[in-house]
Write a protein that holds these residues in place. Structure first.
Motif, PDB file in Angstrom:
ATOM      1  N   PHE A  89     -11.101  -3.691   3.156  1.00 59.02           N
ATOM      2  CA  PHE A  89      -9.594  -3.541   3.563  1.00 59.02           C
ATOM      3  C   PHE A  89      -8.995  -4.354   2.693  1.00 59.02           C
ATOM      4  O   PHE A  89      -9.157  -5.691   2.461  1.00 59.02           O
ATOM      5  CB  PHE A  89      -9.759  -3.624   5.047  1.00 59.02           C
ATOM      6  N   ALA A  90      -7.743  -3.659   2.267  1.00 60.52           N
ATOM      7  CA  ALA A  90      -7.020  -4.547   1.576  1.00 60.52           C
ATOM      8  C   ALA A  90      -5.396  -3.926   1.452  1.00 60.52           C
ATOM      9  O   ALA A  90      -5.396  -2.697   1.878  1.00 60.52           O
ATOM     10  CB  ALA A  90      -7.080  -4.996   0.315  1.00 60.52           C
ATOM     11  N   PRO A  96       0.604   0.597  -8.541  1.00 63.26           N
ATOM     12  CA  PRO A  96      -0.494   0.668  -9.204  1.00 63.26           C
ATOM     13  C   PRO A  96      -1.409   1.922  -8.877  1.00 63.26           C
ATOM     14  O   PRO A  96      -2.107   2.416  -9.482  1.00 63.26           O
ATOM     15  CB  PRO A  96      -1.158  -0.472  -8.602  1.00 63.26           C
ATOM     16  N   MET A  97      -0.840   2.450  -7.533  1.00 69.34           N
ATOM     17  CA  MET A  97      -1.659   3.653  -7.083  1.00 69.34           C
ATOM     18  C   MET A  97      -1.259   4.873  -7.933  1.00 69.34           C
ATOM     19  O   MET A  97      -2.168   5.515  -8.484  1.00 69.34           O
ATOM     20  CB  MET A  97      -1.396   3.906  -5.750  1.00 69.34           C
ATOM     21  N   GLU A  98       0.003   4.835  -8.218  1.00 61.34           N
ATOM     22  CA  GLU A  98       0.199   6.071  -9.070  1.00 61.34           C
ATOM     23  C   GLU A  98      -0.158   5.884 -10.538  1.00 61.34           C
ATOM     24  O   GLU A  98      -0.289   6.816 -11.158  1.00 61.34           O
ATOM     25  CB  GLU A  98       1.769   6.127  -8.919  1.00 61.34           C
ATOM     26  N   LEU A  99      -0.254   4.508 -10.963  1.00 57.10           N
ATOM     27  CA  LEU A  99      -0.707   4.149 -12.245  1.00 57.10           C
ATOM     28  C   LEU A  99      -2.443   4.443 -12.528  1.00 57.10           C
ATOM     29  O   LEU A  99      -2.712   4.061 -13.533  1.00 57.10           O
ATOM     30  CB  LEU A  99      -0.121   2.953 -12.477  1.00 57.10           C
ATOM     31  N   GLN A 106      -9.541   4.612  -1.333  1.00 59.58           N
ATOM     32  CA  GLN A 106      -9.353   5.799  -0.435  1.00 59.58           C
ATOM     33  C   GLN A 106      -8.086   4.566   0.589  1.00 59.58           C
ATOM     34  O   GLN A 106      -8.036   3.827   0.741  1.00 59.58           O
ATOM     35  CB  GLN A 106     -10.318   6.018   0.681  1.00 59.58           C
ATOM     36  N   VAL A 107      -7.084   5.743   1.055  1.00 55.79           N
ATOM     37  CA  VAL A 107      -5.949   5.037   1.763  1.00 55.79           C
ATOM     38  C   VAL A 107      -6.415   5.189   3.265  1.00 55.79           C
ATOM     39  O   VAL A 107      -6.904   6.259   3.812  1.00 55.79           O
ATOM     40  CB  VAL A 107      -4.622   5.755   1.687  1.00 55.79           C
ATOM     41  N   VAL A 108      -6.314   4.148   3.856  1.00 54.47           N
ATOM     42  CA  VAL A 108      -6.941   3.908   5.504  1.00 54.47           C
ATOM     43  C   VAL A 108      -5.476   4.139   6.162  1.00 54.47           C
ATOM     44  O   VAL A 108      -5.641   4.585   7.345  1.00 54.47           O
ATOM     45  CB  VAL A 108      -7.495   2.465   5.303  1.00 54.47           C
ATOM     46  N   GLY A 109      -4.496   3.446   5.785  1.00 55.09           N
ATOM     47  CA  GLY A 109      -3.263   3.289   6.709  1.00 55.09           C
ATOM     48  C   GLY A 109      -1.985   2.993   5.968  1.00 55.09           C
ATOM     49  O   GLY A 109      -1.955   2.641   4.917  1.00 55.09           O
ATOM     50  N   GLN A 110      -0.786   2.908   6.945  1.00 57.84           N
ATOM     51  CA  GLN A 110       0.298   2.401   6.438  1.00 57.84           C
ATOM     52  C   GLN A 110       0.976   1.463   7.182  1.00 57.84           C
ATOM     53  O   GLN A 110       0.520   1.863   8.488  1.00 57.84           O
ATOM     54  CB  GLN A 110       1.241   3.467   6.152  1.00 57.84           C
ATOM     55  N   LEU A 242       3.737  -0.527   1.408  1.00 53.52           N
ATOM     56  CA  LEU A 242       2.207  -0.525   0.783  1.00 53.52           C
ATOM     57  C   LEU A 242       1.243  -0.204   1.795  1.00 53.52           C
ATOM     58  O   LEU A 242       1.293  -0.413   3.040  1.00 53.52           O
ATOM     59  CB  LEU A 242       2.273  -2.346   0.971  1.00 53.52           C
ATOM     60  N   PRO A 243       0.120   0.588   1.062  1.00 53.94           N
ATOM     61  CA  PRO A 243      -0.819   1.166   1.803  1.00 53.94           C
ATOM     62  C   PRO A 243      -1.954   0.296   1.978  1.00 53.94           C
ATOM     63  O   PRO A 243      -2.261  -0.728   1.298  1.00 53.94           O
ATOM     64  CB  PRO A 243      -1.041   2.381   0.741  1.00 53.94           C
ATOM     65  N   PHE A 244      -2.726   0.430   3.079  1.00 58.30           N
ATOM     66  CA  PHE A 244      -3.845  -0.173   3.560  1.00 58.30           C
ATOM     67  C   PHE A 244      -5.045   0.834   2.702  1.00 58.30           C
ATOM     68  O   PHE A 244      -5.042   1.776   2.681  1.00 58.30           O
ATOM     69  CB  PHE A 244      -4.172  -0.263   4.709  1.00 58.30           C
ATOM     70  N   ILE A 245      -5.787   0.112   1.763  1.00 57.95           N
ATOM     71  CA  ILE A 245      -7.006   0.682   1.170  1.00 57.95           C
ATOM     72  C   ILE A 245      -8.329   0.145   1.412  1.00 57.95           C
ATOM     73  O   ILE A 245      -8.656  -0.858   1.889  1.00 57.95           O
ATOM     74  CB  ILE A 245      -6.540   0.686  -0.352  1.00 57.95           C
ATOM     75  N   THR A 246      -9.278   1.175   0.945  1.00 57.29           N
ATOM     76  CA  THR A 246     -10.992   0.679   1.089  1.00 57.29           C
ATOM     77  C   THR A 246     -11.425   1.229  -0.201  1.00 57.29           C
ATOM     78  O   THR A 246     -10.803   1.925  -0.843  1.00 57.29           O
ATOM     79  CB  THR A 246     -11.559   1.189   2.389  1.00 57.29           C
TER      80      THR A 246
END
Length: 275
Positions: A89-90, A96-99, A106-110, A242-246
């Motif tokens: 989780f971060a 950076p996601m678009e790049l 994977q996106v977990v949440g917002q 900013l999204p939360f990712i894994t």
């Protein structure tokens, strides 16, 4: 002890380390209640990242980042963090996601930005700041549309946190393009390294204009004296925050459990389930 890692680096100012740690405790405990082996603490330096002998590879076997053990231990390389195969989780940024980052995570949440002027739910915007006295102060538009004082900022020196930042560069670029302008309307452009540094640069006269995301601006008003020497003269349009990712390799059942945990925390400030 968990072999997974987590981090909340994007608003982790020294003055709010305790608040960020408390946010992780809420998340960690909610994850553990769902059976997820969440780490006890978040990482804040390259030296906290588990080594990856031979470097980090993508799903096809291509090398995409060096072993974190080869990096300066007391710094934190965001991209190595985001690409780490042990990432549970971060936070990251849609720039950076678009790049290219989106193909490896994977996106977990917002998060929710309701607590900040310029924010609404999962949407946030950036405040355009100049030195006090160089332009009239304006409030965030209720409709969330861009408010760009073109005549005021034309020919001025623009500073930004990083080229891949949605809030500091990319969002403003797109808003300018929508009205037939580009970043070329500024007389110069310089990279500051961070939103806080951009505010200081403007306050000290080393730059004239900067775009500061609404949560960073709220932090600056609490902790950065230079914020008292600048004024908001415009706003970018609202966009997804900013999204939360894994990691891409995190099992689907774990991702689903994390989303359920975020939903259980939805009534607490700063957390919102992904749509």
């Amino acid at each position: 002890m968990s072999e997974l890692i987590a981090a909340l680096p994007m608003y982790d100012w020294p003055e709010v380390r305790g608040e960020v740690d408390a946010q992780w405790v809420r998340l960690r405990d909610a994850f553990r209640q769902k059976g997820i082996d969440a780490p006890q603490t978040i990482v804040r330096r390259n030296g906290d990242l588990p080594p990856v002998p031979g470097g980090i590879h993508d799903a096809g076997g291509a090398l995409i980042a060096p072993d974190p053990a080869t990096l300066p231990p007391d710094e934190l390389d965001y991209h190595r963090l985001w690409l780490h195969p042990a990432l549970l989780f971060a936070q990251t940024c849609w720039g950076p996601m678009e790049l290219g980052l989106s193909s490896h995570v994977q996106v977990v949440g917002q998060p929710s930005y309701d607590a900040y002027e310029g924010g609404q739910g999962e949407l946030y915007s950036s405040a355009l700041v100049m030195r006090t006295g160089e332009g009239p102060a304006v409030r965030s538009p209720a409709d969330g549309k861009a408010l760009l004082p073109l005549d005021l900022i034309r020919g001025k020196r623009f500073t930004f946190n990083s080229l891949d930042s949605m809030s500091g560069t990319i969002g403003l670029t797109r808003d300018l393009q929508a009205v037939g302008e580009t970043l070329e309307l500024f007389s110069s452009r310089s990279e500051s390294g961070g939103h806080r540094a951009s505010i200081v640069a403007v306050a000290e006269g080393r730059a004239d204009v900067a775009a500061i995301d609404c949560e960073s601006w709220a932090l600056a008003q609490r902790f950065e004296p230079a914020a008292g020497k600048v004024v908001i003269v415009g706003w970018t349009a609202r966009r997804k925050g900013l999204p939360f990712i894994t990691a891409r390799t995190t099992p689907e059942k774990t991702v689903r459990a994390m989303r359920e945990a975020l939903a259980s925390l939805a009534e607490q400030p700063g957390i919102q389930r992904v749509g």
